[in-house]
Write a protein that holds these residues in place. Structure first.
Motif, mmCIF file in Angstrom:
data_model
loop_
_atom_site.group_PDB
_atom_site.id
_atom_site.type_symbol
_atom_site.label_atom_id
_atom_site.label_comp_id
_atom_site.label_asym_id
_atom_site.label_seq_id
_atom_site.Cartn_x
_atom_site.Cartn_y
_atom_site.Cartn_z
ATOM 1 N N MET A 1 0.853 -1.185 0.000
ATOM 2 C CA MET A 1 0.000 0.000 0.000
ATOM 3 C C MET A 1 0.890 1.237 0.000
ATOM 4 O O MET A 1 1.726 1.411 0.874
ATOM 5 C CB MET A 1 -0.894 0.021 1.249
ATOM 6 C CG MET A 1 -1.916 1.126 1.232
ATOM 7 S SD MET A 1 -3.193 0.820 -0.006
ATOM 8 C CE MET A 1 -4.383 2.046 0.458
ATOM 9 N N ALA A 2 0.737 2.043 -1.015
ATOM 10 C CA ALA A 2 1.576 3.237 -1.122
ATOM 11 C C ALA A 2 1.135 4.299 -0.123
ATOM 12 O O ALA A 2 -0.052 4.489 0.124
ATOM 13 C CB ALA A 2 1.504 3.797 -2.543
ATOM 14 N N GLN A 3 2.118 5.000 0.433
ATOM 15 C CA GLN A 3 1.851 6.105 1.346
ATOM 16 C C GLN A 3 2.249 7.401 0.651
ATOM 17 O O GLN A 3 3.351 7.519 0.115
ATOM 18 C CB GLN A 3 2.649 5.941 2.643
ATOM 19 C CG GLN A 3 2.397 7.061 3.648
ATOM 20 C CD GLN A 3 3.287 6.942 4.870
ATOM 21 O OE1 GLN A 3 4.245 6.180 4.856
ATOM 22 N NE2 GLN A 3 2.979 7.688 5.906
ATOM 23 N N VAL A 4 1.362 8.387 0.615
ATOM 24 C CA VAL A 4 1.632 9.654 -0.049
ATOM 25 C C VAL A 4 2.234 10.624 0.964
ATOM 26 O O VAL A 4 1.613 10.939 1.985
ATOM 27 C CB VAL A 4 0.348 10.255 -0.664
ATOM 28 C CG1 VAL A 4 0.653 11.592 -1.323
ATOM 29 C CG2 VAL A 4 -0.235 9.289 -1.692
ATOM 30 N N LEU A 5 3.466 11.081 0.687
ATOM 31 C CA LEU A 5 4.184 11.988 1.583
ATOM 32 C C LEU A 5 4.359 13.341 0.906
ATOM 33 O O LEU A 5 4.538 13.421 -0.318
ATOM 34 C CB LEU A 5 5.557 11.418 1.944
ATOM 35 C CG LEU A 5 5.553 10.041 2.607
ATOM 36 C CD1 LEU A 5 6.973 9.590 2.879
ATOM 37 C CD2 LEU A 5 4.750 10.066 3.899
ATOM 38 N N GLU A 6 4.310 14.361 1.695
ATOM 39 C CA GLU A 6 4.429 15.723 1.191
ATOM 40 C C GLU A 6 5.818 16.269 1.484
ATOM 41 O O GLU A 6 6.304 16.188 2.609
ATOM 42 C CB GLU A 6 3.373 16.612 1.847
ATOM 43 C CG GLU A 6 3.355 18.039 1.326
ATOM 44 C CD GLU A 6 2.237 18.847 1.969
ATOM 45 O OE1 GLU A 6 1.221 19.070 1.301
ATOM 46 O OE2 GLU A 6 2.383 19.223 3.148
ATOM 47 N N PHE A 7 6.466 16.828 0.467
ATOM 48 C CA PHE A 7 7.775 17.460 0.618
ATOM 49 C C PHE A 7 7.598 18.966 0.540
ATOM 50 O O PHE A 7 7.085 19.494 -0.440
ATOM 51 C CB PHE A 7 8.727 16.972 -0.475
ATOM 52 C CG PHE A 7 10.057 17.675 -0.477
ATOM 53 C CD1 PHE A 7 10.773 17.879 0.699
ATOM 54 C CD2 PHE A 7 10.617 18.146 -1.659
ATOM 55 C CE1 PHE A 7 11.989 18.533 0.704
ATOM 56 C CE2 PHE A 7 11.836 18.794 -1.678
ATOM 57 C CZ PHE A 7 12.523 18.986 -0.487
ATOM 58 N N THR A 59 3.149 12.442 -7.317
ATOM 59 C CA THR A 59 1.698 12.450 -7.514
ATOM 60 C C THR A 59 1.123 13.840 -7.664
ATOM 61 O O THR A 59 -0.004 13.989 -8.148
ATOM 62 C CB THR A 59 1.009 11.749 -6.323
ATOM 63 O OG1 THR A 59 1.346 12.448 -5.114
ATOM 64 C CG2 THR A 59 1.455 10.301 -6.206
ATOM 65 N N ALA A 60 1.853 14.878 -7.271
ATOM 66 C CA ALA A 60 1.351 16.244 -7.418
ATOM 67 C C ALA A 60 2.510 17.221 -7.293
ATOM 68 O O ALA A 60 3.495 16.947 -6.604
ATOM 69 C CB ALA A 60 0.284 16.561 -6.373
ATOM 70 N N ARG A 61 2.396 18.360 -7.978
ATOM 71 C CA ARG A 61 3.326 19.480 -7.835
ATOM 72 C C ARG A 61 2.519 20.708 -7.443
ATOM 73 O O ARG A 61 1.388 20.878 -7.883
ATOM 74 C CB ARG A 61 4.058 19.761 -9.151
ATOM 75 C CG ARG A 61 4.892 18.627 -9.693
ATOM 76 C CD ARG A 61 5.713 19.028 -10.909
ATOM 77 N NE ARG A 61 4.989 19.854 -11.859
ATOM 78 C CZ ARG A 61 5.420 20.111 -13.084
ATOM 79 N NH1 ARG A 61 6.570 19.585 -13.494
ATOM 80 N NH2 ARG A 61 4.720 20.876 -13.905
ATOM 81 N N THR A 77 4.163 16.059 -3.808
ATOM 82 C CA THR A 77 3.851 14.861 -3.029
ATOM 83 C C THR A 77 4.399 13.654 -3.763
ATOM 84 O O THR A 77 4.450 13.616 -4.992
ATOM 85 C CB THR A 77 2.342 14.706 -2.821
ATOM 86 O OG1 THR A 77 1.686 14.723 -4.098
ATOM 87 C CG2 THR A 77 1.789 15.823 -1.963
ATOM 88 N N VAL A 78 4.841 12.663 -2.986
ATOM 89 C CA VAL A 78 5.447 11.453 -3.527
ATOM 90 C C VAL A 78 4.784 10.243 -2.886
ATOM 91 O O VAL A 78 4.629 10.192 -1.655
ATOM 92 C CB VAL A 78 6.967 11.424 -3.257
ATOM 93 C CG1 VAL A 78 7.583 10.140 -3.801
ATOM 94 C CG2 VAL A 78 7.648 12.638 -3.869
ATOM 95 N N ALA A 79 4.375 9.287 -3.712
ATOM 96 C CA ALA A 79 3.842 8.021 -3.214
ATOM 97 C C ALA A 79 5.004 7.064 -3.020
ATOM 98 O O ALA A 79 5.712 6.727 -3.964
ATOM 99 C CB ALA A 79 2.831 7.445 -4.197
#
Length: 454
Positions: A1-7, A59-61, A77-79
């Motif tokens: 299960m991928a976890q989406v993290l925010e940088f 996953t997003a910029r 954000t990175v999965a």
């Protein structure tokens, strides 16, 4: 299960609170490795690349190129986890709350990144030049969907209790100047962080409510001048601020003299003909400057206006003006007084190339005590330089060209250069400034004068 993290945009050090996105190095759907540069940003000090502490699928910029972001605002954000290959990116929820907040090990990784940027030299900045960036493989993916700006609320937000979640001093100043109570602003950033766009929206909404609808009148001609508007921000904005401060605070004066540089050019040709690394003309002028400053230390100083004291500095850190595609910068050669002509040539070359590649670090651009401005490379004879605040003087060097000159009692064609010195009249009088400039001119005309101090 991928976890989406925010940088988030990390603390860049040097008191910097914001940065402008110059170029994205990854797209939504790209697979990134740990510590891979993902975006190129420009601060008031330099243009640098920012590495991401997470590995996975983007996953997003957040923010288009040209957007200014405060420190702590989301970048992307990175999965992570369950992303074995460059497959389709996980679904991203639209809106400001699209990415999950980093937790556990992710938060620790982000904290490590922030601490990495805490010094003067930004670790990891400028390590990948244009050639490396061209070799970076980018996958085809749809363009990132930026977080939309929140629409005006029909009613003001309730008054907030406790601390106000604001990171950027710029946002606080903007609200203070507009008479806006930040406790009544609802932030659109993560965890309610108040961004610049939130303050501008609140000020515009308040202004609309205060101003009555204008009565129909004949259209008046626009008073705003037509033409392209270029924002003064980043390196260009920092240069503008420094030059304006110099003109406002420093009572400067300029003196100049023509000098016969024929013997200096001949000495350089003899040095380069002897073999070994080539010696640049700028390096020889720098050697002359540091010896002149040893004789006239008043010009290697700064003024402490609060204490009303002149601070004479023990070492010469020589700045030199360099023109780049993004504007004028002044790299600094540290400990110029302890360097040989070969060492000076090498360091001038390194810093000039780094300036052209936008790879200068804040440490390369700070700490100067005196500036050498060789504007002769632009084909001009003379100028009245603006002092590089908070320094006390700048030496300008025009082009060296053949001119009629009286040499040993006879008219001859000689290689002539105009030298100009702009100085802070608070640190010395005209006699000292004239003595410095005359000594520089004597060394240009007769390089053997330097042998007395070698």
């Amino acid at each position: 299960m991928a976890q989406v993290l925010e940088f988030k945009l990390p603390d860049l050090g040097e008191g910097l609170t914001e940065a402008e996105i110059v170029r994205w190095l990854v797209a939504v759907g790209d697979v990134v490795a740990v510590d891979q540069p993902v975006v190129e940003v420009e601060t008031a000090k330099a243009m640098v690349e920012v590495p991401c502490p997470y590995g996975g699928v983007v996953t997003a910029r957040y923010g288009e190129e040209g957007t200014e972001l405060p420190v702590g605002a989301p970048l992307l954000t990175v999965a992570v986890g369950g992303t074995g290959g460059p497959g389709p990116a996980p679904a991203v929820e639209q809106g400001a709350g699209a990415a999950a907040e980093p937790t556990g090990t992710a938060a620790s990784a982000e904290s490590a990144v922030s601490s990495e940027y805490s010094g003067n030299v930004l670790v990891g900045y400028g390590t990948a030049g244009p050639a490396a960036r061209r070799r970076r493989v980018r996958q085809t993916a749809p363009a990132a969907t930026p977080a939309p700006v929140a629409a005006p609320a029909p009613a003001p937000a309730p008054t907030r209790q406790g601390p106000v979640p604001v990171i950027s001093p710029l946002v606080r100043k903007l609200a203070r100047d507009g008479g806006l109570d930040l406790r009544r602003v609802r932030g659109s950033g993560p965890e309610g962080l108040i961004l610049r766009a939130d303050v501008e929206l609140a000020l515009a909404t308040a202004r609309d409510h205060r101003e009555p609808a204008p009565a129909p009148v004949a259209p008046a001609p626009s008073v705003a001048p037509a033409g392209e508007r270029v924002p003064l921000r980043g390196v260009r904005g920092a240069v503008a601020d420094k030059l304006s401060r110099s003109r406002t605070e420093i009572p400067d004066a300029t003196c100049w003299v023509d000098a016969d540089a024929t013997e200096l050019m001949a000495a350089r040709a003899a040095m380069n003909a002897a073999g070994g690394p080539k010696i640049s003309l700028l390096a020889l002028l720098a050697r002359i400057c540091v010896h002149a400053l040893a004789r006239f230390p008043e010009l290697n100083s700064t003024v402490d206006t609060a204490a009303r004291e002149i601070v004479r500095l023990p070492d010469v850190h020589l700045g030199f003006a360099a023109q780049t595609p993004r504007g004028l910068v002044v790299p600094v050669v540290k400990d110029a007084g302890r360097r040989t002509a070969e060492s000076l040539t090498e360091e001038f070359g390194r810093l000039t190339e780094a300036a052209r590649q936008s790879a200068l670090t804040p440490a390369d651009l700070t700490g100067g005590t005196f500036t050498l401005n060789n504007y002769g490379v632009f084909g001009v004879d003379g100028s009245t330089p603006i002092i590089n605040h908070p320094e006390a003087a700048m030496l300008g060097v025009g082009r060296i060209i053949p001119k009629p000159w009286v040499h040993r009692g006879e008219l001859a064609a000689r290689q002539v250069v105009q030298l100009s010195l702009t100085f802070d009249h608070r640190v010395c009088d005209g006699g000292t400034a004239g003595g410095f400039l005359r000594y520089v001119a004597d060394c240009v005309e007769q390089p053997a004068v330097l042998l007395r101090t070698v």
